[in-house]
Design an enzyme around this catalytic site. Structure first.
Site: not given
Ligand code: 0X9
Ligand code: ZN
Length: 508
Positions: A173, A228, A245, A295-297, A363
């Site tokens: 990203e 990623r 995560r 972050h993107s996108y 994003e």
């Molecule tokens: O999944 C992620 O970590 C983020 N999106 S990405 O496409 N840049 O990887 C979004 C995180 C948002 N948080 C939650 N949905 N809990």
């Molecule tokens: Zn991301």
């Protein structure tokens, strides 16, 4: 009600067991490198409803684009994962069988508008050298491969409201490192002449970490563009932990993978990674009032909580308002994180839930690496959103921010946090909380009243964690009443009061 909760819980456990990916993604052995990587494909997967989306996120799939209304998601996925998706009956369409190759072709191997890690390092060092009165460069940690994690602090007076701006948590990203870098340049360039910016520099402590994941950025820019995660060598010889995560709030539950090869692998434990641990340490020290992680996108401004649909932040309204304020300036859409997809362990849930910062994820743009001709506008629009939240951090705050939260509130949030993260400090923080509530220390029952009011406001998971404390406190109060048995009227009054309050909580 209780039965419904139990069924829901069993359902989640069942789904998690059935859907955990058994296949690997981008598995490399230490010496065979990229040859064993499966190509990253870009696939459109059709979904019925938000629960389908949650299931896909729960499989550990990486879902950069979620279109609830149009009933599809876009996933960056390996062949093995795709087979799993197909076997579960999802319809899909491969948009691109080799995402890396397209990036290679369109970018012809050059970074053009985008900065490399070395270039960002130079910008940061120059920023400090040329503006020593207003900024200082810190190395807040070292990545798995030993690269420095830089944090530039602008506005050096101690005790001013602090704000954190982060970029490049996810390797591919690239645009997410550009906005924080552009923010630094904008602030330092305009500081001498622009009244509003001078006001912010003089009255805030702004911390900017343009590259949270330096190893990932270097890997994506030089070897595998669709990478990623970070570049940890896992025990099964696969690479990488998803830093978004790996934060320790509700860690290890949903929307991530336990499988090291998967793109959303959460790591062996919360904050197992040097890069997320460095942010944790910085946040614990600086006590940020607000934070933005780029972050993107998808052109979204996300706010907590993200780990569950039903987890509503105590400051939901304030968070939504601020997200809308930022969205007005960058032209994006504001939404609660879980509405994108429920996933635990992201930076915002921890920043807000455990640290009391008003935390947001933006994003950027409509692809991981937007075209060169889009970069300036994305930077300019989002620099405005940053300046907005930096300004706001002087006047608004989360109710659980350490500067403002009461003793009881703080004791509750640290106990819940340590308990859910299975931290050994859970035991001592429970004792601290119980001591505060002990009728001997709380003769007027003020702390107890506050405790009850706070428990009522928390989400379902926190209530479960707090239930044993409630029971212990109940026993202590009962004992205290028995000790006072000489005074019958006082005893009856105390029992009635206690019963009323407990009924109120237990009903919920
Ligand atoms: O999944 C992620 O970590 C983020 N999106 S990405 O496409 N840049 O990887 C979004 C995180 C948002 N948080 C939650 N949905 N809990
Ligand atoms: Zn991301």
């Amino acid at each position: 009600m209780k039965l419904r909760v139990l069924f829901l819980f069993l359902g989640v456990v069942f789904l998690a067991a059935v859907l955990m990916p058994q296949a690997s993604f981008a598995v490399e052995t230490a010496d065979s490198k990229a040859s064993k990587e499966e190509a990253a494909q870009i696939v459109k997967i059709f979904v019925k409803d938000k629960f389908d989306v949650a299931k896909l996120a729960n499989m550990g799939l990486d879902l950069p684009e979620v279109k609830h209304k149009n009933k599809y998601v876009i996933s960056v996925i390996s062949e093995t994962e795709l087979k799993k998706v197909a076997s579960l009956g999802y319809k899909y369409k491969v948009i691109n069988p080799d995402a890396d190759s397209v990036l290679r072709a369109t970018r012809a191997g050059t970074l053009s508008k985008y900065h490399s890690f070395d270039q960002i390092e130079k910008i940061l060092k120059d920023a400090e050298a040329n503006n020593p009165a207003v900024c200082k460069l810190h190395v807040i940690g070292k990545s798995f491969e030993g690269r420095p994690i830089y944090a530039l602090n602008i506005g050096l007076q101690a005790g001013k409201p602090a704000v954190l701006i982060m970029g490049l948590t996810h390797a591919r990203e690239w645009i997410s490192a550009e906005v924080p870098t552009a923010l630094i340049e904008e602030i330092l360039q305009k500081y001498p002449s622009d009244k509003a910016i001078k006001e912010l520099v003089d009255n805030r402590s702004i911390w900017i970490v343009p590259v949270v994941n330096p190893d990932g950025l270097v890997h994506s820019q030089t070897k595998s563009k669709m990478w990623r995660k970070n570049r940890r060598l896992n025990s099964d010889k696969s690479y990488g932990v998803d830093l978004n995560r790996n934060y320790g709030y509700q860690w290890g539950t949903v929307g991530a993978s336990t499988y090291p090869g998967a793109d959303t692998y959460h790591g062996v434990k919360a904050f197992s990674e040097p890069c997320s641990a460095a942010i944790k340490e910085l946040a614990e020290r600086e006590k940020f009032r607000a934070s933005v992680s780029f972050h993107s996108y998808s052109e979204l401004v996300l706010y907590p909580f993200g780990y569950a649909y039903e987890a509503i932040a105590k400051d939901d309204q304030l968070l939504a308002e601020l997200a809308k304020g930022m969205a007005k300036l960058n032209g994006y859409t504001a939404e609660k994180s879980s509405d994108l997809y429920p996933a635990m362990g992201d930076s915002d849930d921890w920043m807000y839930g455990a640290m009391g910062a008003l935390a947001f994820t933006i994003e950027l743009g409509s692809q991981f690496v937007p075209n060169d001709n889009e970069v300036d506008k994305i930077n300019a629009d989002n620099v405005k959103s940053c300046l907005f939240i930096i300004e706001k951090a002087g006047t608004v705050h989360a109710s659980n921010h350490p500067d403002f939260a009461s003793k009881v509130q703080r004791a509750i949030s640290s106990f819940v946090y340590y308990d859910v993260t299975r931290d050994v400090r859970a035991a001592t923080s429970k004792t601290e909380l119980i001591n505060l509530l002990n009728p001997v220390n709380d003769s007027e029952g003020k702390a107890f009243d506050e405790f009850i009011a706070e428990v009522e406001k928390t989400d379902l998971n926190s209530k479960k964690v707090l239930a044993p404390v409630l029971k212990e406190v109940k026993d202590m109060y009962t004992q205290n009443i028995i000790n006072k048995l000489g005074n019958t009227r006082q005893v009856i009054h105390d029992i009635e009061k206690l019963q009323n309050e407990l009924e109120k909580v237990e009903e919920k």
